[in-house]
Scaffold this active site. Structure first.
Site, PDB file in Angstrom:
ATOM      1  N   ARG A  17      -2.223   6.946   0.518  1.00 32.70           N
ATOM      2  CA  ARG A  17      -2.162   6.846   1.824  1.00 32.70           C
ATOM      3  C   ARG A  17      -1.427   8.070   2.658  1.00 32.70           C
ATOM      4  O   ARG A  17      -1.750   9.061   3.256  1.00 32.70           O
ATOM      5  CB  ARG A  17      -1.919   5.550   2.554  1.00 32.70           C
ATOM      6  N   TYR A  29     -16.109  -9.221   0.174  1.00 35.07           N
ATOM      7  CA  TYR A  29     -16.611  -7.739   0.313  1.00 35.07           C
ATOM      8  C   TYR A  29     -17.792  -7.765  -0.553  1.00 35.07           C
ATOM      9  O   TYR A  29     -18.958  -7.172  -0.077  1.00 35.07           O
ATOM     10  CB  TYR A  29     -15.632  -7.116  -0.409  1.00 35.07           C
ATOM     11  N   ARG A  73       0.681  -1.348   0.026  1.00 41.88           N
ATOM     12  CA  ARG A  73       0.045   0.002  -0.080  1.00 41.88           C
ATOM     13  C   ARG A  73       0.881   1.284   0.017  1.00 41.88           C
ATOM     14  O   ARG A  73       0.538   2.389   0.457  1.00 41.88           O
ATOM     15  CB  ARG A  73      -0.843   0.084   1.304  1.00 41.88           C
ATOM     16  N   ASP A  93      -7.104  -0.801  -7.431  1.00 37.65           N
ATOM     17  CA  ASP A  93      -7.655  -1.476  -6.286  1.00 37.65           C
ATOM     18  C   ASP A  93      -8.060  -2.991  -6.617  1.00 37.65           C
ATOM     19  O   ASP A  93      -8.353  -3.324  -7.728  1.00 37.65           O
ATOM     20  CB  ASP A  93      -8.822  -0.592  -5.879  1.00 37.65           C
ATOM     21  N   ARG A 150      -5.822  13.330  -3.940  1.00 36.38           N
ATOM     22  CA  ARG A 150      -7.245  12.646  -3.512  1.00 36.38           C
ATOM     23  C   ARG A 150      -8.249  13.718  -3.354  1.00 36.38           C
ATOM     24  O   ARG A 150      -9.447  13.410  -3.566  1.00 36.38           O
ATOM     25  CB  ARG A 150      -6.710  12.047  -2.089  1.00 36.38           C
TER      26      ARG A 150
HETATM   27  O1  CP3 Z   1      -0.175  -1.036  -2.682  1.00 38.82           O
HETATM   28  C1  CP3 Z   1      -0.559   0.104  -3.330  1.00 38.82           C
HETATM   29  O2  CP3 Z   1      -0.348   1.315  -2.739  1.00 38.82           O
HETATM   30  C2  CP3 Z   1      -1.269   0.067  -4.356  1.00 38.82           C
HETATM   31  C3  CP3 Z   1      -2.595   0.302  -4.423  1.00 38.82           C
HETATM   32  C4  CP3 Z   1      -3.717  -0.454  -3.556  1.00 38.82           C
HETATM   33  C5  CP3 Z   1      -4.794   0.131  -3.243  1.00 38.82           C
HETATM   34  N1  CP3 Z   1      -5.510  -0.828  -2.770  1.00 38.82           N
HETATM   35  C6  CP3 Z   1      -5.282   1.652  -3.311  1.00 38.82           C
HETATM   36  C7  CP3 Z   1      -6.186   2.235  -2.398  1.00 38.82           C
HETATM   37  C8  CP3 Z   1      -3.902  -2.019  -3.301  1.00 38.82           C
HETATM   38  C9  CP3 Z   1      -2.774  -2.924  -3.736  1.00 38.82           C
HETATM   39  C10 CP3 Z   1      -4.886  -2.075  -2.702  1.00 38.82           C
HETATM   40  C11 CP3 Z   1      -5.503  -3.398  -2.414  1.00 38.82           C
HETATM   41  C12 CP3 Z   1      -6.487  -3.484  -1.699  1.00 38.82           C
HETATM   42  N2  CP3 Z   1      -7.635  -2.696  -1.610  1.00 38.82           N
HETATM   43  C13 CP3 Z   1      -6.789  -4.488  -0.657  1.00 38.82           C
HETATM   44  C14 CP3 Z   1      -5.531  -5.438  -0.150  1.00 38.82           C
HETATM   45  C15 CP3 Z   1      -4.623  -4.871   0.470  1.00 38.82           C
HETATM   46  C16 CP3 Z   1      -4.914  -4.747   2.091  1.00 38.82           C
HETATM   47  O3  CP3 Z   1      -4.656  -3.598   2.439  1.00 38.82           O
HETATM   48  O4  CP3 Z   1      -5.360  -5.560   2.741  1.00 38.82           O
HETATM   49  C17 CP3 Z   1      -7.993  -4.439  -0.105  1.00 38.82           C
HETATM   50  C18 CP3 Z   1      -8.807  -5.140   1.102  1.00 38.82           C
HETATM   51  C19 CP3 Z   1      -8.607  -3.404  -0.730  1.00 38.82           C
HETATM   52  C20 CP3 Z   1     -10.188  -2.556  -0.644  1.00 38.82           C
HETATM   53  C21 CP3 Z   1     -10.181  -1.202  -0.160  1.00 38.82           C
HETATM   54  N3  CP3 Z   1      -9.801  -0.218  -0.906  1.00 38.82           N
HETATM   55  C22 CP3 Z   1     -10.320  -0.682   1.136  1.00 38.82           C
HETATM   56  C23 CP3 Z   1     -10.893  -1.445   2.414  1.00 38.82           C
HETATM   57  C24 CP3 Z   1     -10.269   0.427   1.141  1.00 38.82           C
HETATM   58  C25 CP3 Z   1     -10.612   1.729   2.260  1.00 38.82           C
HETATM   59  C26 CP3 Z   1      -9.724   1.589   3.274  1.00 38.82           C
HETATM   60  C27 CP3 Z   1      -8.153   1.957   2.640  1.00 38.82           C
HETATM   61  O5  CP3 Z   1      -7.614   0.873   2.458  1.00 38.82           O
HETATM   62  O6  CP3 Z   1      -7.983   3.279   2.876  1.00 38.82           O
HETATM   63  C28 CP3 Z   1      -9.835   0.875  -0.386  1.00 38.82           C
HETATM   64  C29 CP3 Z   1      -9.487   2.263  -0.585  1.00 38.82           C
HETATM   65  C30 CP3 Z   1      -8.398   2.345  -1.319  1.00 38.82           C
HETATM   66  N4  CP3 Z   1      -7.435   1.499  -2.025  1.00 38.82           N
HETATM   67  C31 CP3 Z   1      -7.389   3.669  -0.731  1.00 38.82           C
HETATM   68  C32 CP3 Z   1      -6.302   3.365  -1.801  1.00 38.82           C
HETATM   69  C33 CP3 Z   1      -5.273   4.460  -1.949  1.00 38.82           C
HETATM   70  C34 CP3 Z   1      -7.748   4.823  -0.030  1.00 38.82           C
HETATM   71  C35 CP3 Z   1      -8.948   5.529  -0.628  1.00 38.82           C
HETATM   72  C36 CP3 Z   1      -8.838   6.870  -1.229  1.00 38.82           C
HETATM   73  O7  CP3 Z   1      -7.547   7.176  -1.431  1.00 38.82           O
HETATM   74  O8  CP3 Z   1      -9.721   7.581  -1.308  1.00 38.82           O
END
Ligand code: CP3
Length: 341
Positions: free
Chosen positions: A29, A151, A25, A74, A38
């Site tokens: 973030r 999910y 991630r 994602d 964002r």
């Molecule tokens: O690794 C990286 O930085 C690449 C980008 C990436 C994102 N999501 C961007 C994202 C990756 C590899 C993911 C994978 C992902 N997404 C997982 C598996 C990894 C893990 O953390 O367990 C899961 C379960 C998700 C589903 C998901 N997407 C959730 C639960 C959320 C909200 C909570 C959070 O993590 O912030 C997201 C949103 C998300 N995906 C964000 C980002 C940067 C944040 C939302 C935003 O930027 O508005």
């Protein structure tokens, strides 16, 4: 071809001068540069705009100098392409108004033409590869079928995923249909990603650890394994199954190149369970990045000593936390780069 190919050499099992390092991630973030974007574009717009994908993917390469980039996207773009409406809600996370619960719901779920439905991801990869200009390898990823099912059945994040479990336990044949559709789509999707230029693949099974060892085999690994076997002849594959150290031995009997380890598993135990034959990746508790840079350096050096320098990729045990100061993320990366035996 790739200037810094430490990550790929490690995945091939070669002896290296030091372990490569990246952070799960890492794209997004905690970076102020990401938060500025964002505020301007909603989440799925960012995922669908190749310019933004390339920019966000490359930020951690420039700012914290990791040895590999992971494509900004994602795991939920896959079920979206299968016809499920998914929103990303501020401060809540993923939200699905009509979750998948019965036979009719599962029948509606489509295996799409991925080159069309997820063409925007491929465009993002092309542009990112161009901009990376062979500095470091690019990792592509997908969610493990079980985590995706969690999910789309649950409808949102959950602590225990009991609705998803109840769906699988009470309707195992229907669960198999759904998991197989996700698996088939994911294989098509990841093969397209490889064609578009990613150098390695990681599967995220973030919720594997809510299952018992037996249920993990039945509802998760059975499907993740198909993806690993389909992709491994093309690029090195990594499986990160959080909370699943109980399954390391079973997973190591596949053609997976590397296994992700979370912080609840001792490095020595992970080595024993995988019989020293797989690359291991992990496993610093992400909360350690909230301690001082000195403490981070010491913890990181200790971690490398425990895993050993070879057959090892330094990483966190799960995603980097949003409130980590950038200098602390840098301290982690630099600790790996300055490691001497
Ligand atoms: O690794 C990286 O930085 C690449 C980008 C990436 C994102 N999501 C961007 C994202 C990756 C590899 C993911 C994978 C992902 N997404 C997982 C598996 C990894 C893990 O953390 O367990 C899961 C379960 C998700 C589903 C998901 N997407 C959730 C639960 C959320 C909200 C909570 C959070 O993590 O912030 C997201 C949103 C998300 N995906 C964000 C980002 C940067 C944040 C939302 C935003 O930027 O508005």
């Amino acid at each position: 071809m790739i200037q810094n190919d430490l990550f790929l050499r490690t995945l091939r099992g070669e002896t290296v001068e030091r372990p490569p390092v990246w952070m799960m991630r890492q794209a997004g973030r905690y970076l102020p540069e990401f938060r500025a974007l964002r505020d301007q574009y909603d989440f799925f717009t960012r995922c669908r705009t190749p310019e933004l994908v390339a920019e966000i993917t490359i930020q951690p390469v420039d700012i914290v100098q990791v040895d590999a980039a992971i494509l900004f996207s994602d795991i939920l773009v896959v079920p979206q392409a299968m016809g499920i409406d998914i929103e990303m809600k501020e401060n809540i996370g993923p939200f699905i108004a009509h979750p998948i619960r019965n036979t009719q719901d599962v029948e509606r779920v489509q295996i799409p033409d991925v080159s069309h439905a997820l063409g925007y991801v491929m465009e993002g990869i092309h542009l990112t590869k161009e901009r990376l200009n062979n500095r470091v390898p690019l990792i592509g990823f997908a969610g493990a079928p079980w985590t995706i099912l969690s999910y789309i059945v649950e409808g949102k994040g959950s602590k225990n995923f009991d609705i998803a479990k109840a769906f699988c336990f009470s309707q195992p044949e229907l669960a198999d249909q759904l998991l197989q559709k996700i698996t088939d789509t994911t294989i098509l999707y990841l093969k397209e990603k490889v064609k578009a230029g990613v150098d390695a693949i990681q599967l995220f099974d973030s919720w594997g650890g809510v299952l018992s060892p037996e249920d993990y085999s039945t509802f998760s690994w059975k499907y993740s394994r198909q993806i690993v076997e389909a992709l491994s002849p093309l690029v090195p594959t990594i499986v990160f199954a959080k909370g699943c150290s109980f399954a390391l031995e079973q997973m190591s009997q596949s053609s997976v190149a590397a296994l992700g380890i979370d912080w609840t598993c001792q490095p020595s135990l992970a080595r024993t369970l995988t019989q020293g034959k797989k690359v291991l990746q992990g496993n610093l508790d992400p909360a350690w990045l909230l301690a001082s840079p000195e403490q981070i350096t010491e913890k990181t050096h200790q971690m490398i000593r425990s895993f050993g320098k070879d057959l090892y990729i330094a990483n966190l045990g799960h995603g980097i936390l949003p409130n980590v100061p950038v200098e602390n993320a840098r301290a982690f990366v630099n600790a790996v780069k300055t490691f001497v035996e």
